[in-house]
Design a protein around this motif. Sequence first.
Motif, short mmCIF file in Angstrom:
data_model
loop_
_atom_site.label_atom_id
_atom_site.label_comp_id
_atom_site.label_asym_id
_atom_site.label_seq_id
_atom_site.Cartn_x
_atom_site.Cartn_y
_atom_site.Cartn_z
N ILE A 1 0.88 -1.05 -0.04
CA ILE A 1 -0.05 -0.14 0.00
C ILE A 1 0.86 1.16 0.03
O ILE A 1 0.71 2.10 -0.82
CB ILE A 1 -0.83 -0.02 1.13
N PHE B 1 0.88 3.84 -2.92
CA PHE B 1 0.73 5.43 -3.03
C PHE B 1 1.68 6.15 -2.69
O PHE B 1 1.60 7.57 -2.53
CB PHE B 1 -0.13 5.58 -1.51
N THR C 1 -6.26 -1.34 2.78
CA THR C 1 -6.19 0.08 1.98
C THR C 1 -7.02 0.91 2.63
O THR C 1 -6.51 2.24 2.95
CB THR C 1 -6.62 -0.18 0.52
N HIS C 2 -8.20 0.64 3.25
CA HIS C 2 -9.30 1.75 3.94
C HIS C 2 -8.47 2.25 5.03
O HIS C 2 -8.69 3.45 5.61
CB HIS C 2 -10.39 1.06 4.21
N GLN D 1 -5.41 4.48 3.65
CA GLN D 1 -5.56 5.45 2.76
C GLN D 1 -5.97 6.78 3.37
O GLN D 1 -6.44 7.03 4.71
CB GLN D 1 -6.67 5.12 1.63
N TRP D 2 -5.80 8.00 2.73
CA TRP D 2 -6.19 9.24 3.19
C TRP D 2 -7.40 9.48 2.47
O TRP D 2 -7.86 9.03 1.42
CB TRP D 2 -5.24 10.40 2.82
N HIS D 3 -8.52 10.26 3.44
CA HIS D 3 -9.86 10.23 2.93
C HIS D 3 -10.43 11.70 3.12
O HIS D 3 -11.63 11.99 3.25
CB HIS D 3 -10.81 9.24 3.44
N THR E 1 -13.41 6.23 -1.77
CA THR E 1 -12.54 5.74 -1.11
C THR E 1 -12.87 3.90 -1.50
O THR E 1 -11.67 3.24 -1.37
CB THR E 1 -12.91 5.90 0.32
N THR F 1 -10.76 3.15 -4.58
CA THR F 1 -9.34 3.59 -4.32
C THR F 1 -8.58 2.05 -3.75
O THR F 1 -7.86 1.54 -3.96
CB THR F 1 -8.86 4.74 -3.35
N ALA F 2 -9.27 1.69 -2.81
CA ALA F 2 -9.33 0.32 -2.16
C ALA F 2 -9.25 -0.82 -3.23
O ALA F 2 -8.46 -1.81 -3.02
CB ALA F 2 -10.42 -0.03 -1.09
N THR G 1 -3.27 8.65 -8.91
CA THR G 1 -4.11 8.13 -8.08
C THR G 1 -3.45 8.29 -6.74
O THR G 1 -4.06 8.80 -5.70
CB THR G 1 -4.44 6.65 -8.06
N ASN H 1 -4.50 10.75 -3.61
CA ASN H 1 -4.28 10.16 -2.18
C ASN H 1 -3.82 11.10 -1.35
O ASN H 1 -4.54 11.84 -0.13
CB ASN H 1 -3.93 8.74 -2.29
#
Length: 248
Positions: A64, A68, A130-131, A134-136, A146, A149-150, A196, A200
Motif C-alpha cells: 500500500i 501510494f 487500504t481503507h 488511505q487518506w480520505h 475511497t 481506491t481500495a 491516484t 490520495n
Amino acid sequence: MNRRSLCIFLLPVSLLLSCLLQQTHAVRYVVTNTVPNTPGGQLFDREIGVNFTLSIMPTINDFIYKVFEERSPAERRNVPVLNVYISEFPGYAYKNGDNINISASALYNMYRPRSVSKWMFTSVMYHEMTHVFQWHGNFGAPGGLTEGTADYVMVKSGYYNQAYYTRPGAGKRWDEGYGVTERFLEYCDSLLQGFTAKLNKKMMYKYSDVYWVELLGKPVDQLWREYKAKYGNQPAEDSIDIFQGLKY
C-alpha cells in the motif's frame, strides 16, 4: 474465554521476518478469532489461520505504501495498532477506525472451493487494509472514491478475479465505487502517471473536486464524460467483484 487472540509479539521464530517488517513501519498487528466454535470461525482456523493472516499483513502494508508512493512516515497515516477480528455480523467485511472486521458466516458461505480460501481472504485484506492506510480528507471524500481506491490497490496486487471484474467504461457515475471507480482511476493514471497516488496525498486533510483540475486540468465530471466516450458510452452495468456483488 471463548476467544483466540494472538499478538505478533507472541509469534514463533518462523514469523520473525513479519516482526522485523512491522518494526520497519511501526505498526503492530493483532488478529483475533472471536467465534472459534462457529462454522465460519472453524473454517478460518482450518483454512486460513491467525499465523497466515499475521504473515501477510506487513507485506500488504508495504505494498500500500508503494502504490501510494508514501516514502516517509510524514506521508503515511499513523496506525500504531491494526486489529483484525473474525466475528459474526450481517454483511461481509468492514473497517472501523484501525480495525478490520470480517464476517465468519461470509467466510463459510462464500469461500468455495475451500482450496482458494487463503487467496480470497488475501484479496479482501488488500481492500480492507487500504481503507485503514488511505487518506480520505477527514472523511470528506466521496465514499465511492475511497471504495474505488481500495479496489485500485487490490487490482494492482493481482488478487482479484479478472474474468468477472468490472470492465473499463462501465458505470453510471465516477464515484459509484468499487470496480467502476477503480477503472476510472486507471484511466486517470493514463493521463498523468501516478495520478491516484497524488490524489490520495492531496486528501490528507480535506477533499475537494478542485484536486482533479489541479492534477489533470479538467473537472472530474468532464473527465468522466471523456472516459465514457473512450469506451463507447456503453450502458451502465453493476460493479462486479469476486464475491458475486456483495459489497464490503
